[in-house]
Design a protein around this motif. Structure first.
Motif, short mmCIF file in Angstrom:
data_model
loop_
_atom_site.label_atom_id
_atom_site.label_comp_id
_atom_site.label_asym_id
_atom_site.label_seq_id
_atom_site.Cartn_x
_atom_site.Cartn_y
_atom_site.Cartn_z
N PRO A 115 6.73 -22.55 25.21
CA PRO A 115 7.81 -23.41 25.69
C PRO A 115 9.22 -22.85 25.55
N ALA A 116 9.51 -22.18 24.43
CA ALA A 116 10.88 -21.64 24.26
C ALA A 116 11.22 -20.63 25.34
N ARG A 117 10.21 -19.96 25.88
CA ARG A 117 10.45 -18.94 26.90
C ARG A 117 10.38 -19.50 28.32
N HIS A 118 9.49 -20.48 28.57
CA HIS A 118 9.47 -21.00 29.95
C HIS A 118 10.55 -22.05 30.18
N GLY A 119 11.14 -22.57 29.12
CA GLY A 119 12.30 -23.44 29.28
C GLY A 119 12.02 -24.92 29.18
N ALA A 120 10.79 -25.35 29.40
CA ALA A 120 10.45 -26.78 29.33
C ALA A 120 10.00 -27.12 27.91
N PHE A 121 10.90 -26.90 26.94
CA PHE A 121 10.55 -27.10 25.54
C PHE A 121 10.84 -28.51 25.06
N GLN A 122 11.19 -29.40 25.99
CA GLN A 122 11.23 -30.83 25.75
C GLN A 122 10.48 -31.50 26.90
N ASN A 123 9.97 -32.70 26.64
CA ASN A 123 9.31 -33.40 27.73
C ASN A 123 10.33 -33.75 28.82
N HIS A 124 9.95 -33.52 30.07
CA HIS A 124 10.77 -33.80 31.24
C HIS A 124 11.91 -32.81 31.43
N LYS A 125 11.90 -31.71 30.70
CA LYS A 125 12.88 -30.66 30.94
C LYS A 125 12.27 -29.62 31.89
N SER A 126 13.05 -29.15 32.84
CA SER A 126 12.55 -28.22 33.84
C SER A 126 12.32 -26.83 33.24
N VAL A 127 11.43 -26.09 33.87
CA VAL A 127 11.25 -24.69 33.49
C VAL A 127 12.40 -23.86 34.06
N ASN A 128 12.55 -22.67 33.54
CA ASN A 128 13.54 -21.75 34.09
C ASN A 128 13.16 -21.40 35.53
N ASP A 129 14.11 -21.47 36.44
CA ASP A 129 13.78 -21.33 37.86
C ASP A 129 13.60 -19.89 38.32
N THR A 130 13.63 -18.94 37.40
CA THR A 130 13.42 -17.54 37.76
C THR A 130 11.99 -17.07 37.48
N LEU A 131 11.14 -17.97 37.02
CA LEU A 131 9.80 -17.59 36.58
C LEU A 131 8.81 -17.48 37.73
N LYS A 132 7.68 -16.84 37.43
CA LYS A 132 6.51 -16.89 38.28
C LYS A 132 5.40 -17.61 37.52
N SER A 133 4.38 -18.02 38.27
CA SER A 133 3.30 -18.78 37.65
C SER A 133 1.96 -18.33 38.22
N VAL A 134 0.91 -19.01 37.78
CA VAL A 134 -0.43 -18.69 38.24
C VAL A 134 -0.54 -18.82 39.76
N GLY A 135 0.31 -19.66 40.35
CA GLY A 135 0.32 -19.77 41.81
C GLY A 135 0.65 -18.46 42.49
N HIS A 136 1.55 -17.69 41.90
CA HIS A 136 1.86 -16.36 42.42
C HIS A 136 0.76 -15.36 42.08
N TYR A 137 0.36 -15.37 40.80
CA TYR A 137 -0.52 -14.32 40.31
C TYR A 137 -1.89 -14.34 41.00
N LEU A 138 -2.44 -15.53 41.22
CA LEU A 138 -3.75 -15.60 41.89
C LEU A 138 -3.63 -15.39 43.40
N THR A 139 -2.53 -15.85 43.98
CA THR A 139 -2.31 -15.59 45.41
C THR A 139 -2.22 -14.10 45.67
N ASP A 140 -1.57 -13.39 44.76
CA ASP A 140 -1.41 -11.94 44.92
C ASP A 140 -2.74 -11.19 44.92
N VAL A 141 -3.77 -11.77 44.30
CA VAL A 141 -5.08 -11.10 44.29
C VAL A 141 -6.07 -11.77 45.24
N GLY A 142 -5.54 -12.57 46.19
CA GLY A 142 -6.38 -13.06 47.26
C GLY A 142 -6.98 -14.43 47.09
N TYR A 143 -6.49 -15.23 46.15
CA TYR A 143 -6.99 -16.60 45.97
C TYR A 143 -6.05 -17.60 46.61
N ARG A 144 -6.62 -18.71 47.08
CA ARG A 144 -5.83 -19.89 47.40
C ARG A 144 -5.67 -20.70 46.12
#
Length: 455
Positions: free
Chosen positions: A84-113
């Motif tokens: 949490p301290a690194r992704h930014g959502a270290f409180q409930n209802h706090k947004s993540v840092n908007d410069t991050l990538k997530s599993v949505g990117h990582y799996l799409t990059d290897v051919g998954y929906r």
């Protein structure tokens, strides 16, 4: 899908594209589940038949932990592979840092929906969470109903151009506990967690909670039936996860195991042995790296989590040495920062503001005993009952250091922080915890303040 293959100058033939045979992945996630209530984890209040079937056909994890026992941080950690301290959502209802990538990117990059249906409040911004949002399950966790349909889910999983990873995010058993059939349960016969004060109000609310656990189990059954109906059950990994503990005092919004300890079951036909169990320590930050590993991708530099695929495939009995915990109480209540670390037996908790009482507005009503809540019923009983007084005092007034032998004291009642026999272990864990905080750029109590991104 057709591929055109050129053979010489004028010869062109059509050939069906080679089907990607990598496994599909369905992740079913609960919402505020006290994993101790699942019958395959020892629960006695209901038989979770469909969840248990996954355990019977797959691998059950006994030591999976969320790093922060609340919805937004846990799900952000699941998707990003960061604490949490690194992704930014270290409180409930706090947004993540908007410069991050997530599993949505990582799996799409290897051919998954990568799709998601259901609770979706941790899918913004879209640039960080580029999921295909699928209609079907209720997206709002405090909805009084959870009506769902599987037609759109069925359409999504039947697209055969690429393998998929689909997150099915149930809102059960998140409060307000208005869903499900309460007539299944007799309040007088329920077995309550040992850290609860036994009152009629507690039992009435617990019945409502368990009715939603039953509803969750039915949803798991519907998803597994859909896989069989579509013929996808043989090449689909099914992962069930419990998220953090229940919205009762001592569970969610705390770093005791009633809040931080979770559940996970993995069914992988032909790869995972039936009815197998692992005591390997894993955290939600490890999920995305493991999914990337399963999909055949390469490790992503800089993530906090690491793949536990060797544990899944029975090639290793361990995944990590320690599990870490962070709690920031704002906006759910007054500032009350907590940090924790544990190994396979011992757990250290540091209450960074122990000089003041703990208060959480979602769970408590201060000293007002006139409100008809679980907490007020505990306070009323505590006036006349020593055990009830001990349990309420434990929750409100906490020492700077807590240290538990979770093997012999799973309820975390016996604080061994002053025991001379454990000082070396306490020193070891404290050193590791402080180094982790430094690595995370976690400033401790300074983090538990109000932020403009909180609604």
């Amino acid at each position: 899908m057709i591929a055109l293959i050129v053979l010489g100058q004028n010869k062109i033939i059509a050939q069906k594209a080679i089907k990607d045979v990598r496994p599909n992945i369905i992740i079913i996630m609960a919402d505020d589940l006290d994993s101790r209530q699942i019958s395959c984890y020892g629960g006695q209040n209901l038989k979770t038949t469909n969840i248990d079937a996954l355990a019977k056909e797959g691998l059950r994890f006994t030591n999976i932990y969320t790093s922060e026992a609340m919805c937004v941080p846990t799900r952000a950690s699941l998707f990003t592979g960061l604490y949490p301290a690194r992704h930014g959502a270290f409180q409930n209802h706090k947004s993540v840092n908007d410069t991050l990538k997530s599993v949505g990117h990582y799996l799409t990059d290897v051919g998954y929906r990568v799709g998601l249906t259901g609770k979706d409040h941790v899918t913004k911004p879209k640039s960080v969470f580029p999921f295909d949002i699928i209609n079907g399950f209720e997206p709002e966790c405090v909805s009084p109903t959870d009506d769902y349909q599987l037609e759109d889910v069925k359409k999504y999983i039947k697209l055969d151009t690429k393998p998929y990873c689909l997150f099915v995010m149930s809102i059960n058993p998140h409060a307000p506990w208005t869903i499900g059939d309460t007539t299944e349960f007799n309040p007088a016969k329920l077995q309550l967690p040992k850290e609860w004060v036994d009152t009629p109000m507690t039992r009435r609310q617990y019945v409502k909670y368990l009715a939603e656990v039953r509803r969750l189990d039915n949803q798991v059954g519907d998803i597994t039936k859909l896989l069989k109906e579509t013929g996808q059950d043989k090449n689909t990994i099914v992962i069930f996860m419990g998220e953090q503990g229940a919205q009762f005092p001592g569970g969610k919004w705390n770093l005791w195991d009633a809040g931080q300890k979770s559940s996970m079951l993995i069914k992988w036909p032909g790869r995972v042995k039936s009815s197998s169990v692992t005591d390997a320590i894993v955290q939600y930050e490890d999920i995305s790296p493991t999914l990337i590993d399963i999909a055949g991708g390469t490790p992503i530099p800089g993530l906090d989590g690491k793949s536990f695929l060797p544990v899944v495939l029975a090639k290793s009995k361990t995944a990590r040495q320690y599990a870490y915990g962070i709690h920031n109480n704002i906006p759910a209540g007054d500032a009350y920062p907590i940090r924790s670390i544990r190994d396979d037996r011992y757990k250290l908790i540091l209450n960074l503001s122990s000089e003041k009482p703990y208060f959480n507005k979602a769970l408590m009503n201060g000293e007002d005993k006139n409100k008809k809540t679980v907490w007020s019923s505990w306070l009323i009983k505590a006036d006349k009952n020593q055990e009830a007084k001990r349990l309420t005092e434990r929750f409100v007034n906490r020492p700077p250091v807590e240290f538990y032998d979770t093997l012999n004291d799973p309820s975390e009642f016996s604080n061994l922080a002053a025991d001379p026999a454990h000082q070396d272990k306490i020193k070891e864990l404290k050193k590791e915890l402080l180094e982790w905080m430094q690595q995370q750029k976690d400033k401790g109590a300074e983090m538990d303040i109000g932020y403009s991104k909180n609604p």
